[in-house]
Enzyme design. Structure first.
Site, PDB file in Angstrom:
ATOM      1  CG  HIS A 100      -8.542 -57.880-100.225  1.00 23.10           C
ATOM      2  ND1 HIS A 100      -8.058 -58.914 -99.450  1.00 23.10           N
ATOM      3  CD2 HIS A 100      -9.057 -58.464-101.346  1.00 23.10           C
ATOM      4  CE1 HIS A 100      -8.278 -60.060-100.060  1.00 23.10           C
ATOM      5  NE2 HIS A 100      -8.873 -59.810-101.213  1.00 23.10           N
ATOM      6  CG  ASP A 118      -6.545 -58.620 -96.544  1.00 22.05           C
ATOM      7  OD1 ASP A 118      -7.790 -58.644 -96.639  1.00 22.05           O
ATOM      8  OD2 ASP A 118      -5.783 -58.818 -97.499  1.00 22.05           O
ATOM      9  CB  SER A 143      -8.352 -62.355-103.091  1.00 18.88           C
ATOM     10  OG  SER A 143      -9.368 -62.417-102.144  1.00 18.88           O
TER      11      SER A 143
END
Length: 528
Positions: A497, A467, A248
């Site tokens: 995610h 995502d 991320s």
């Protein structure tokens, strides 16, 4: 399992998962801290005589058994005790200001954690993890997810850290816990001018609180300084190259590191990739689209397996009614529209949460807001005892130290229709999150980060087509920005995610082969 026991389990799981998530900061529901739990003096900004970056690289951390997580790292009562005998912790002393490493003799202490490789005879080095946020505590998250990385641990010391301004590393605090409860519950989707003014006033007061409580570190918590901290870690740990696992926001941090130190990149994985070319407005709009796609995918999948699924219209109507009249939650608190929206978004980070979304919406329809409130609390870093981690306050501080853009209410209002078109459910919420840096006392460093990394070793970039938080397009953009011949792109056709922790054997096999053996997947490999 009783309803209350289920809610506790969801809260614990979600608090762990959210530390690995990249979320646009939110003026009403995604910024926060625990003003009552600032880092202890031994872990806060130091006053030792800094010896500059070169001198800092000669330090030898004192590794000791890890203590239990602090509230600043994990929220109150959410993560249990110390991580166990395989784990050891230390403190890295870094220059507070790399531009002036000897200035005022100040250092900042960076909390580290590691578990040594199990096959020392074939050890490659250290594998440094950043799980995103920005604002997630790596010291808390890595041992919580360690089972997923046991194969990697055969040849790597698994290492993570609380980035500067996070958790035990001088975690940023802004408001006390009671003030944060009110802050997150307040309406984050204003319509009338007086509501917009109230929102801006709240955000401005929040920023002032951050300056009062954490003003000394605010100018120095940006991503470039965190990247320099990682290079210092590399040297102190004795590695010629940085081997890295970024998730991320951790992909943005990794990209900035590769730009600053392309010749020091070893084997680096970027998973759940942030678009480095997107400014905050574009990022928020992309997230609105991403969460809407994830919600649609959830609704479609749910309808194929159950007769008890909500519709998008029901969810929109529920949020509208909560905006007019909140419902009872837990501990005397109410489920408001802002908290419910955060809870719904939280449940879309993983397919494992989809059943809880179904149940939480059904409960809320029947006047019981406990489950969605628990999920909303997880998004905001609130522990079971009502205390907050620094997750969201750190997110704000790092984001606002990085990005120079500051959006006015008038500018946001003009863009609300585009956000609503992108997402009828999350559009307003994401649009008004752009007030995040209103009144922030520190200027941002860039419009967008430079991640060009000519001369870097190959970097494996993994994008997930479903995502919600970091839409798939970000992986392609990251590969382009890193430069010709640097990135290999692996596509995962999945949900949630990130990809590595999805349970997909194809993704895990390709990543492990790369990190353990240096085998770069063929161009545009697809896993599904």
């Amino acid at each position: 399992m009783s309803r209350s026991a289920r809610a506790r389990r969801i809260l614990t799981a979600a608090l762990l998962a959210v530390t690995a998530a990249a979320c646009t900061g939110n003026s009403g529901g995604k910024t926060g801290s625990d003003g009552a739990s600032s880092a202890p003096p031994s872990e806060a900004t130091g006053t030792r005589q800094a010896q500059g970056a070169q001198g800092a690289a000669r330090q030898k951390p004192s590794w000791k058994p890890c203590p239990p997580p602090t509230t600043a790292q994990s929220g109150g009562g959410s993560s249990g005790g110390a991580p166990g005998p395989d784990w050891e912790c230390a403190t890295l002393h870094a220059p507070l200001d790399y531009a002036k490493p000897r200035s005022n003799g100040n250092t900042i202490d960076i909390a580290l954690i590691r578990a040594k490789a199990t096959d020392q005879a074939h050890r490659i080095g250290s594998l440094i993890f950043n799980f995103g946020g920005p604002g997630g505590s790596g010291v808390t998250t890595l041992p919580a997810f360690a089972a997923d990385y046991e194969n990697l641990r055969t040849r790597y010391d698994l290492v993570s850290f609380d980035p500067r301004g996070v958790g035990r590393s001088s975690g940023v605090t802004c408001l006390d816990d009671g003030q944060l409860d009110a802050y997150y519950a307040a309406d984050a989707t204003p319509a009338a001018p007086r509501q917009q003014k109230a929102l801006v006033d709240r955000v401005t007061a929040y920023a002032a609180g951050c300056e009062r409580r954490s003003g000394k570190v605010l100018p120095h918590v940006g991503t470039e300084n965190a990247a320099r901290d990682m290079d210092l870690m590399r040297e102190v740990l004795g590695d010629a190259k940085l081997h890295y696992f970024g998730v991320s926001y951790g992909t943005e941090l990794g990209g900035v590191y590769a730009h600053l130190f392309p010749d020091k990149v070893g084997r680096a994985l970027f998973d759940g990739v942030v678009d480095p070319g997107a400014d905050p407005l574009q990022s928020a709009l992309g997230q609105a689209q991403g969460f809407q796609l994830a919600l649609t995918n959830y609704l479609d999948a749910c309808a194929q397996t159950s007769d008890n699924c909500p519709t998008e219209e029901q969810i929109r109507d529920l949020l509208r009614r909560l905006g007019e009249k909140p419902i009872p939650g837990a501990g005397g608190r109410e489920l408001t529209r802002s908290l419910a929206t955060s809870g719904i978004a939280q449940s879309l980070y993983s397919k494992d949460f989809w059943d809880y979304l179904t149940e939480g919406v059904e409960d809320a329809e029947n006047g019981d807001g406990r489950l969605l409130l628990s999920l909303g609390d997880a998004m905001n870093g609130r522990g079971q005892d009502g205390r907050y981690s620094t997750l969201q306050s750190s997110l704000n501080a790092i984001t606002c130290a990085d990005f120079a853009q500051r959006y006015t209410a008038a500018e946001i209002e003009q863009r609300v229709p585009a956000f609503r078109k992108a997402s009828p459910v999350f559009g307003d919420f994401m649009a008004w999150s752009l007030t995040q840096c209103t009144g922030w006392p520190v200027k941002g460093a860039w419009q967008t980060p430079d991640v060009s990394a000519k001369g870097s070793a190959p970097i494996l970039v993994v994008g997930n087509t479903g995502d919600p938080a970091t839409p798939y397009e970000g992986a392609k953009r990251m590969a382009q920005e890193l430069g010709r011949g640097v990135a290999a792109v692996l596509t995962f056709r999945g949900e949630g995610h990130g990809a590595y922790d999805s349970g997909n054997a194809c993704v895990k096999g390709a990543v492990d082969a790369y990190l353990l053996n240096g085998t770069v997947p063929e161009t545009d490999k697809i896993c599904s």
